[in-house]
Every structure is written in structure tokens, then in C-alpha cells.
Scaffold this motif. Sequence first.
Motif, PDB file in Angstrom:
ATOM      1  N   ARG A 211       0.837  -1.206   0.000  1.00 25.91           N
ATOM      2  CA  ARG A 211       0.000   0.000   0.000  1.00 25.91           C
ATOM      3  C   ARG A 211       0.870   1.253   0.000  1.00 25.91           C
ATOM      4  O   ARG A 211       0.569   2.247  -0.670  1.00 25.91           O
ATOM      5  CB  ARG A 211      -0.902  -0.012   1.228  1.00 25.91           C
ATOM      6  CG  ARG A 211      -1.858   1.180   1.320  1.00 25.91           C
ATOM      7  CD  ARG A 211      -2.693   1.110   2.588  1.00 25.91           C
ATOM      8  NE  ARG A 211      -1.836   1.135   3.772  1.00 25.91           N
ATOM      9  CZ  ARG A 211      -2.291   1.058   5.024  1.00 25.91           C
ATOM     10  NH1 ARG A 211      -3.581   0.907   5.249  1.00 25.91           N
ATOM     11  NH2 ARG A 211      -1.451   1.096   6.044  1.00 25.91           N
TER      12      ARG A 211
ATOM     13  N   ASP B 113       0.257  -6.002   1.232  1.00 24.13           N
ATOM     14  CA  ASP B 113      -1.067  -5.630   1.739  1.00 24.13           C
ATOM     15  C   ASP B 113      -1.959  -5.044   0.648  1.00 24.13           C
ATOM     16  O   ASP B 113      -3.180  -5.257   0.654  1.00 24.13           O
ATOM     17  CB  ASP B 113      -0.972  -4.676   2.932  1.00 24.13           C
ATOM     18  CG  ASP B 113      -0.064  -3.474   2.696  1.00 24.13           C
ATOM     19  OD1 ASP B 113       0.530  -3.353   1.597  1.00 24.13           O
ATOM     20  OD2 ASP B 113       0.068  -2.655   3.626  1.00 24.13           O
ATOM     21  N   GLN B 114      -1.388  -4.332  -0.328  1.00 27.59           N
ATOM     22  CA  GLN B 114      -2.218  -3.817  -1.410  1.00 27.59           C
ATOM     23  C   GLN B 114      -2.681  -4.944  -2.325  1.00 27.59           C
ATOM     24  O   GLN B 114      -3.816  -4.935  -2.825  1.00 27.59           O
ATOM     25  CB  GLN B 114      -1.455  -2.765  -2.217  1.00 27.59           C
ATOM     26  CG  GLN B 114      -2.246  -2.096  -3.325  1.00 27.59           C
ATOM     27  CD  GLN B 114      -3.500  -1.388  -2.832  1.00 27.59           C
ATOM     28  OE1 GLN B 114      -3.594  -1.009  -1.660  1.00 27.59           O
ATOM     29  NE2 GLN B 114      -4.474  -1.186  -3.702  1.00 27.59           N
TER      30      GLN B 114
ATOM     31  N   VAL C 177       1.942  -9.619   4.424  1.00 29.62           N
ATOM     32  CA  VAL C 177       1.772  -8.274   4.973  1.00 29.62           C
ATOM     33  C   VAL C 177       0.279  -7.955   4.979  1.00 29.62           C
ATOM     34  O   VAL C 177      -0.367  -7.957   3.926  1.00 29.62           O
ATOM     35  CB  VAL C 177       2.538  -7.218   4.137  1.00 29.62           C
ATOM     36  CG1 VAL C 177       2.451  -5.848   4.802  1.00 29.62           C
ATOM     37  CG2 VAL C 177       4.007  -7.629   3.966  1.00 29.62           C
ATOM     38  N   VAL C 178      -0.263  -7.691   6.162  1.00 26.87           N
ATOM     39  CA  VAL C 178      -1.694  -7.427   6.296  1.00 26.87           C
ATOM     40  C   VAL C 178      -1.886  -6.192   7.171  1.00 26.87           C
ATOM     41  O   VAL C 178      -0.937  -5.561   7.601  1.00 26.87           O
ATOM     42  CB  VAL C 178      -2.434  -8.638   6.911  1.00 26.87           C
ATOM     43  CG1 VAL C 178      -2.211  -9.888   6.078  1.00 26.87           C
ATOM     44  CG2 VAL C 178      -1.977  -8.888   8.346  1.00 26.87           C
ATOM     45  N   ASN C 179      -3.132  -5.854   7.422  1.00 31.23           N
ATOM     46  CA  ASN C 179      -3.470  -4.839   8.418  1.00 31.23           C
ATOM     47  C   ASN C 179      -4.806  -5.220   9.039  1.00 31.23           C
ATOM     48  O   ASN C 179      -5.463  -6.165   8.605  1.00 31.23           O
ATOM     49  CB  ASN C 179      -3.496  -3.424   7.805  1.00 31.23           C
ATOM     50  CG  ASN C 179      -4.492  -3.299   6.660  1.00 31.23           C
ATOM     51  OD1 ASN C 179      -5.641  -3.713   6.771  1.00 31.23           O
ATOM     52  ND2 ASN C 179      -4.055  -2.706   5.554  1.00 31.23           N
TER      53      ASN C 179
ATOM     54  N   LEU D 175      -7.892  -5.498   6.729  1.00 29.08           N
ATOM     55  CA  LEU D 175      -7.889  -6.654   5.840  1.00 29.08           C
ATOM     56  C   LEU D 175      -8.187  -7.943   6.596  1.00 29.08           C
ATOM     57  O   LEU D 175      -8.881  -8.828   6.099  1.00 29.08           O
ATOM     58  CB  LEU D 175      -6.542  -6.753   5.120  1.00 29.08           C
ATOM     59  CG  LEU D 175      -6.201  -5.585   4.181  1.00 29.08           C
ATOM     60  CD1 LEU D 175      -4.774  -5.710   3.663  1.00 29.08           C
ATOM     61  CD2 LEU D 175      -7.185  -5.525   3.020  1.00 29.08           C
TER      62      LEU D 175
ATOM     63  N   ARG E 297       5.173  -1.505   9.777  1.00 32.49           N
ATOM     64  CA  ARG E 297       4.453  -2.623   9.151  1.00 32.49           C
ATOM     65  C   ARG E 297       4.765  -3.976   9.788  1.00 32.49           C
ATOM     66  O   ARG E 297       4.054  -4.957   9.557  1.00 32.49           O
ATOM     67  CB  ARG E 297       4.763  -2.677   7.648  1.00 32.49           C
ATOM     68  CG  ARG E 297       3.982  -1.645   6.847  1.00 32.49           C
ATOM     69  CD  ARG E 297       4.266  -1.766   5.369  1.00 32.49           C
ATOM     70  NE  ARG E 297       5.581  -1.255   5.008  1.00 32.49           N
ATOM     71  CZ  ARG E 297       5.860  -0.579   3.887  1.00 32.49           C
ATOM     72  NH1 ARG E 297       4.910  -0.359   3.015  1.00 32.49           N
ATOM     73  NH2 ARG E 297       7.079  -0.156   3.629  1.00 32.49           N
TER      74      ARG E 297
ATOM     75  N   HIS F 177       2.235  -6.427  11.664  1.00 31.39           N
ATOM     76  CA  HIS F 177       1.225  -7.074  10.848  1.00 31.39           C
ATOM     77  C   HIS F 177       1.855  -7.914   9.727  1.00 31.39           C
ATOM     78  O   HIS F 177       1.206  -8.214   8.733  1.00 31.39           O
ATOM     79  CB  HIS F 177       0.290  -6.028  10.235  1.00 31.39           C
ATOM     80  CG  HIS F 177      -0.519  -5.283  11.247  1.00 31.39           C
ATOM     81  ND1 HIS F 177      -0.108  -4.077  11.775  1.00 31.39           N
ATOM     82  CD2 HIS F 177      -1.691  -5.593  11.852  1.00 31.39           C
ATOM     83  CE1 HIS F 177      -1.015  -3.660  12.647  1.00 31.39           C
ATOM     84  NE2 HIS F 177      -1.972  -4.559  12.715  1.00 31.39           N
ATOM     85  N   SER F 178       3.102  -8.295   9.917  1.00 33.77           N
ATOM     86  CA  SER F 178       3.809  -9.051   8.885  1.00 33.77           C
ATOM     87  C   SER F 178       4.181 -10.437   9.406  1.00 33.77           C
ATOM     88  O   SER F 178       4.656 -10.563  10.538  1.00 33.77           O
ATOM     89  CB  SER F 178       5.078  -8.302   8.459  1.00 33.77           C
ATOM     90  OG  SER F 178       4.753  -6.998   7.997  1.00 33.77           O
TER      91      SER F 178
END
Length: 539
Positions: A300, A341-342, A370-372, A375, A408, A411-412
Motif C-alpha cells: 500500500r 497488503d495492497q 503483509v496485512v493490516n 484486511l 508494518r 502485521h507481517s
Amino acid sequence: MGTLWHNGTFFTMSQEGEVAEAVYVENGLIQAVGETEKLERQYKDRMTSRRDVGGAFVYPGFVDSHLHLIGHGEKLLRLDLSEVASAAEMKQLLRKKVLENKEDEWLFAEGWNENNFSDRKIFHRSELDEIAPDQPMYLSRICRHAALVNSEALKRAGISSATPDPPGGVIVRDHQGEPTGYLLDTATELIKQVIPPVSEEYIRRALMTAVDDVVKLGLVGGHTEDLFYYGGFLRTFKQFQEVIDGKRRKFRAHLLIHHEALAEMEAAGVKEREISPFLELGAVKIFVDGALGGRTALLRDPYTDDPSTSGVAIHTEEELLKLVKLARAKGRPVALHTIGDQALALSLAAIQSYPLADGEGRDRLIHVQVVNDELVEQMTKLPVVLDIQPRFVVSDFPWVMERLGYDRLPHSFAWKSLLARGLHCAGGSDAPIEPVDPLLGIHAAVTRRKAGETHEGYLPEQKLSVFEAVTLFTRGSAYASNKEKERGQIAPRFTADFTVLDTNLFTCEPDQIVKANVMMTVVDNTVVYTRGGDNDAKS
């Protein structure tokens, strides 16, 4: 008619801590689990054989939820650079390989990783030209989302300073605009198009080599994606049918279908999901982004160590929607390669736009590194399973911290957090990118470091328990292939697939996990591998 497996500790994996003394099997299916004497009395009139496991520890058969079987075989057959620790060593091995090759023969090598070199060196084509001035060279990076080639390979592919970057790929160039020989993602296809096609004999040999190797490591099955890269669907699928025929080789292969192989598959009239007890067709595989190593995973926000890029989208948003729609029209789930994430955001938007119909299974999200929070919340509301590769923590850290930066990281590679939210995860290796040994994956999930290292592990709050880690490779893989009611547990009506070790993974020291020996691998009640002995060809 029936077989009693006994004199061991059988971990059912139905719930943590549940064990049994013995298992009774008929026709490849478990009929009962319990005490040895009780089963002997209950089935004495039907029991025709006994298997003494010699006090070993028996687990539901380990299954790798994401690998490339033929690619693993190629790694074993080709020059393997995955353990090379310096550019000088890599150059030496390439020089030796040039001397072994025939004149004008392509030089292939697998698995180089500049992050293993102290200087992080990526060879320039001019340096490769010194090694092989006349032989075309194709050196696949460890992630298989990038490759190094020399000038001869560029020449054969017609790649020059005037060649535009293909959609979803990058031709890395120097300050004068000339190709350096480093190609990212779909740019590698420009070279692959001029590489002579491999023979069916080569495909067969690579597949046989792979299957014979992985059963020695305790794997009874694998979810593999190979059906597009070796001259098309039919010639590759044919080799799977011949090699894993249920007689000479028993191995449960769940085959993902690259979206570009769909048309050929349908034209050939191959539509059934279950081809045999050992071969089945699964979800439609779609690449959404690349990998963190080559900075092609789609983020992202820009990469922390290179703010000029946020990665590469393999398809436009519109194209991705069309591909998911196509899979739905064929009544199939999708398996989306998504690391950044994107890329995950685009993937979730696509499957929400075209939801699965009842009875079509589950979508698979592969890697999900990789998230958040947003998501994760979306994923909890969808019929998805996450294919994770615990060994990536061992291989990608600490350099991945440079790519992603501090913000980041929480969330990885966050497997524990994903499980805590109730998301279903399956464990794989992505071999040949990582070692295929499931014990290495289990160890990495538990320790988040290499064996022998003394630190607390990378992002230690994300460590899994041993039960959670073993579940990834048993019940998790079964769930990913919609087989959770018949595989992944030692329980009545489940397949008699076992991984037999000399070690109790639940009580040993964590670093002893990787030292455990596979004593026996059993598929369909058939011993397909025995440590130190001949394999059993009889059920």
C-alpha cells in the motif's frame, strides 16, 4: 482384510493431547482408534496383518499445502545455489557448470539469494558474460519472481534498451537505459519464451525425483502448482497420471490450475475434480503480485528501503476481476498469490465482487505476508483459507525488516494473530523456494529462528505452539482442499495416511524438532518409505 497398527504413540490431532495405542485400518480407511487389546478382540476375525511401529510416534500424514513438485524435482536435478553464501562462491559454481554443459546448451541454476551475501551483490550481465560468453544463461532467484540472464539470453529474446517493460514486470536497466540482465516477474517470461521446451521425459524424471524425495521427509501429499509451465496443461497432467498411478507411487497430489491452463484443460474434457484417490484438481491459481525479495510484492505504501517503488501488480484491477469471474463461471474457487497488503486488498475486493456459490469450496490466499487490521476483518467474513509458509520467517528476516520498516512489522508474517482471529491456515514450504522438509516448517512456526540460534525469534509474539504448528500440516492442509472430514486426523473414516517419527514433537526441545528422523511414511495404508529399509509395495 484389515491391518492393526500398534506399539506406538498415535497422535490423533483431533484435539490437543489426545493419543491412542493402536489404529485398525480396512481398505485404506481407519475403522477404529483405541487400546491395542480392545481392537485386537473387536477385529480378530477380520484382521489379516499387524504393523509394529517399534515404539515410534505416529502423526496424521503431513501434507505441504503449497509447493511446486516439478520445480522441486528440477532443483534436485539442476545446479542449486540456494545455500551459496557469497558472490565469489556463486561465480565459482557457475564456471564449473559451464565446463560441464554442452556447447550452446542453456545454463540453468536455481535459488540464488543476494541477501545471503555480505555485499548483497546482484550480478550484472557483463559479469555473467565473462563466465559464459556463448551459452545462454538463466539463473532463477530464490523467490522465482526474478532471474539473472547474460547477454546471449537477452539477444535470443530480443531484449534491448528499446524493449518496454511488460505489464506486471520490470526489465532492470542501468543509468544509460541498457538492460542489466536482472528481470523481475513477468519480464522473465520474455526469456522463457525462447528457452527450448523440455521433453515429457524430463517432466517425468523431475516429478519422480520430487515425489521420491518428499516421501522420505514424511510428506504423504502436497498441493502443487505445475500445470502451465512445462509446455501446457495436457503434457504435464499426463505425467502426474503416469507417475502417481496408485501402484508404483502413492502420493496425494492436489493440483492447482493456473488460469492460463484452464482453456486447454476444458478443451481436453478434463472436468472432474477427483481424478483418482491420489490426484485431484483444485482452485484456479492467479498471481496478484510478486515477492518481497525483489521488491515486487505490492504494498500500500512504498518500500522503506526504496521509496521509489511500492511493488508490482501482475494484473490491473479490471483484469483481476475478469480472472476471478472466469473461475466462478467454471464453478471453481481461486488461489490468489498475495504477499503485499495492497495485493491482498485487491484480492479481497475481487472475491467479494464474485463470491463463491454454495458447494464450490473455499478460496485460497497464498502467502499473506503483509496485512493490516482492516484486511484481517474482511478475511474473517469470507470463506477463505490462508496458505502460509513458516520457513519464510527464517529466510526473510532480518533483511525483510529493511524492506517493510518498523510500522508494518507487527502485521507481517503474523501467523499467531491470524489464528487468533479464527482464520484457517494451512502450512506449506513453497518448495523449491524453501526446503520442502515439513519439520523445518514446524520448527520455524514454533521458534521463528534457525535451529541453533539463541535469540528469542523474530517477532516472538507470533510463535505458534507445537500443536498449532503440526495442525498447519495436517488438519490445515486438509481444510484447504475441502478434505477436513477425511484427512488430517487419525480418526474413524479418515484415510490411513501416517507420518511416523522417532521423536515426540510435543515434548522435545524445540531445536530437536529438526533432528527428528522419519521412520516411515504411509499413504493409503501402504508403506511408501521406511528408514533404512526397502519400501513396501503392498497395502
